[in-house]
Design an enzyme around this catalytic site. Structure first.
Site, PDB file in Angstrom:
ATOM      1  N   LYS A  35      27.161  -9.213  78.981  1.00 18.11           N
ATOM      2  CA  LYS A  35      27.630  -8.064  79.423  1.00 18.11           C
ATOM      3  C   LYS A  35      29.065  -8.049  79.066  1.00 18.11           C
ATOM      4  O   LYS A  35      29.959  -9.095  79.262  1.00 18.11           O
ATOM      5  CB  LYS A  35      27.517  -7.974  80.939  1.00 18.11           C
ATOM      6  N   SER A 112      24.782  -1.901  87.044  1.00 20.45           N
ATOM      7  CA  SER A 112      25.690  -1.532  85.683  1.00 20.45           C
ATOM      8  C   SER A 112      25.400  -2.613  84.585  1.00 20.45           C
ATOM      9  O   SER A 112      26.013  -2.445  83.581  1.00 20.45           O
ATOM     10  CB  SER A 112      27.167  -2.071  86.195  1.00 20.45           C
ATOM     11  N   SER A 136      23.215  -4.851  90.294  1.00 23.59           N
ATOM     12  CA  SER A 136      23.430  -4.643  88.786  1.00 23.59           C
ATOM     13  C   SER A 136      22.451  -5.603  88.012  1.00 23.59           C
ATOM     14  O   SER A 136      22.537  -5.163  86.927  1.00 23.59           O
ATOM     15  CB  SER A 136      24.757  -4.530  88.653  1.00 23.59           C
TER      16      SER A 136
END
Length: 396
Positions: A35, A112, A136
């Site tokens: 990420k 996210s 997330s």
């Protein structure tokens, strides 16, 4: 050129800067993505925000958690898209786009950690790192049909990663199968400081299950039965809290106050364009008072103690990961925000307590995945991963 052909819009289009990895090790033969909140040497850290990306420059060092994976033999294939400043659960970034849900392309990937879940569900890598503050990792895991763990708070290092709300932030990861998940767990978790016993007490929290609509309950029923067949009949548990609404607001006050403390100066000084939902959440976060934050800290302390007493050393909550399958990609912002707020009432049990929760792809509805979760005492993360390895083949 990117390290991999991105057929799912999951990766940031950064120039190729290959990272060396060990030739042998427990993760040899596996590929992984990261990420774009984690520093990786030779890459910027964009955090899903154009001005942050412009200010980043190329990082000279790699976050320790990423380096552990490289040292264990895993091969890095790129940095994945994140929702803007990690302050969303939708998987839709107004600046960089929306990664494709590999299990249900007509539905949002969730965020996210959207790009990481997308990369794994679209088979562009074997596993991927994400972060989980308010859901997330768990939300995208449920939406994309993946395994996803929110670990005990502080168990896996977030050094070299962007903060959102430091007292809530955790590092998790995704994979499609239990064997891969266990290999990564061995590297990132090691042995549990408080392992679960062979026989666990499976507990059903009535207040959390009552949040679901009948059609969602029906979709989860076969998976719930499969879990009970393997782990033993679930016992009714007391409600996790006297008021889910109070838990919701205390979680939001904690997250909001800390998010503004981390990012408020950047937003006020530069006034960067923020996408829908994200802008409103930061504006609301700015208004959270010191008194509200103090009350939330007091609530969290009492909540942790109450949940710890309920679980003891052998209790495991069986709970739905999300209130439903992922919303459709054409859902309006108001519908997505309503879904997010309903989800927080489920997700904040782990978030506020700091206890580990693993979401497993055990159910589906309308052709889309639906996760079922196990939540254990603090320090039982690796034990939960072990249970996941037992449950996944038994439920299929």
């Amino acid at each position: 050129m990117p390290l991999i052909e991105d057929t799912a819009r999951a990766f940031m289009p950064y120039p190729d800067a290959p990272l060396p990895h060990a030739a042998a090790g427990p993760l040899a033969g596996l590929s992984f993505a990261v990420k774009d909140l984690f520093d990786v040497a030779g890459y910027p850290t964009g955090c899903g925000q154009p001005l942050k990306l412009a200010q980043s420059g190329l990082r000279s060092s790699t976050a320790p958690t990423v380096q552990r994976l490289l040292d264990a033999g895993a091969r890095f294939v790129g940095k994945t898209l994140t929702d803007e400043l990690a302050f969303s659960m939708n998987g839709q970034n107004a600046h960089f786009g929306s990664p494709l849900n590999g299990a249900a392309p007509e539905r949002i990937a969730g965020g996210s950690s959207s790009g990481s879940a997308s990369a794994v569900s679209n088979r562009l890598c074997d596993f991927a790192l994400g972060t989980d503050t308010g859901g997330s990792v768990r939300a995208p895991a449920s939406h994309n049909g993946l395994i996803g763990l929110r670990p005990t708070h502080g168990r896996i290092s977030l050094q070299g990663a962007m903060d959102l709300a430091p007292s809530l932030d955790t590092c998790g990861w995704f994979s499609r199968d239990g064997a891969t998940y266990a290999r990564v767990a061995d590297v990132l978790l090691g042995d549990d400081p408080a392992p679960l016993p062979a026989a666990v007490r499976l507990l059903l929290p009535p207040d959390l299950w009552a949040l679901l609509q009948p059609e969602v309950l029906a979709a989860l029923a076969p998976a719930r039965a499969a879990v009970e067949a393997l782990l033993g009949a679930a016992r009714p548990a007391p409600p996790v809290t006297d008021s889910l609404d109070a838990m919701y607001w205390h979680f939001r006050h904690l997250q909001g106050r800390e998010a503004w403390q981390v990012h408020g100066a950047f937003i006020e000084r530069h006034q960067p364009p923020l996408g829908p939902g994200v802008a409103q959440r930061f504006a609301w976060s700015r208004s959270v008072t010191a008194e509200q934050y103090a009350a939330a800290l007091e609530f969290r302390q009492a909540f942790r103690a109450q949940l710890a007493q309920l679980l003891g050393s052998d209790g495991v909550l069986l709970l739905p990961t999300m209130p439903d399958i992922a919303p459709r990609t054409d859902a309006d912002e108001a519908s997505l925000e309503d879904y997010r707020n309903r989800a927080i009432r489920l997700l904040s049990t782990s978030g506020l307590s700091g206890f580990p929760q693993i979401s497993l792809p055990l159910a589906s509805r309308l052709g889309a995945p639906l996760g079922l979760s196990l939540l254990g005492p603090p320090g039982s993360d690796r034990s939960l991963v072990h249970l996941a390895g037992l449950l996944l083949p038994a439920a299929r």
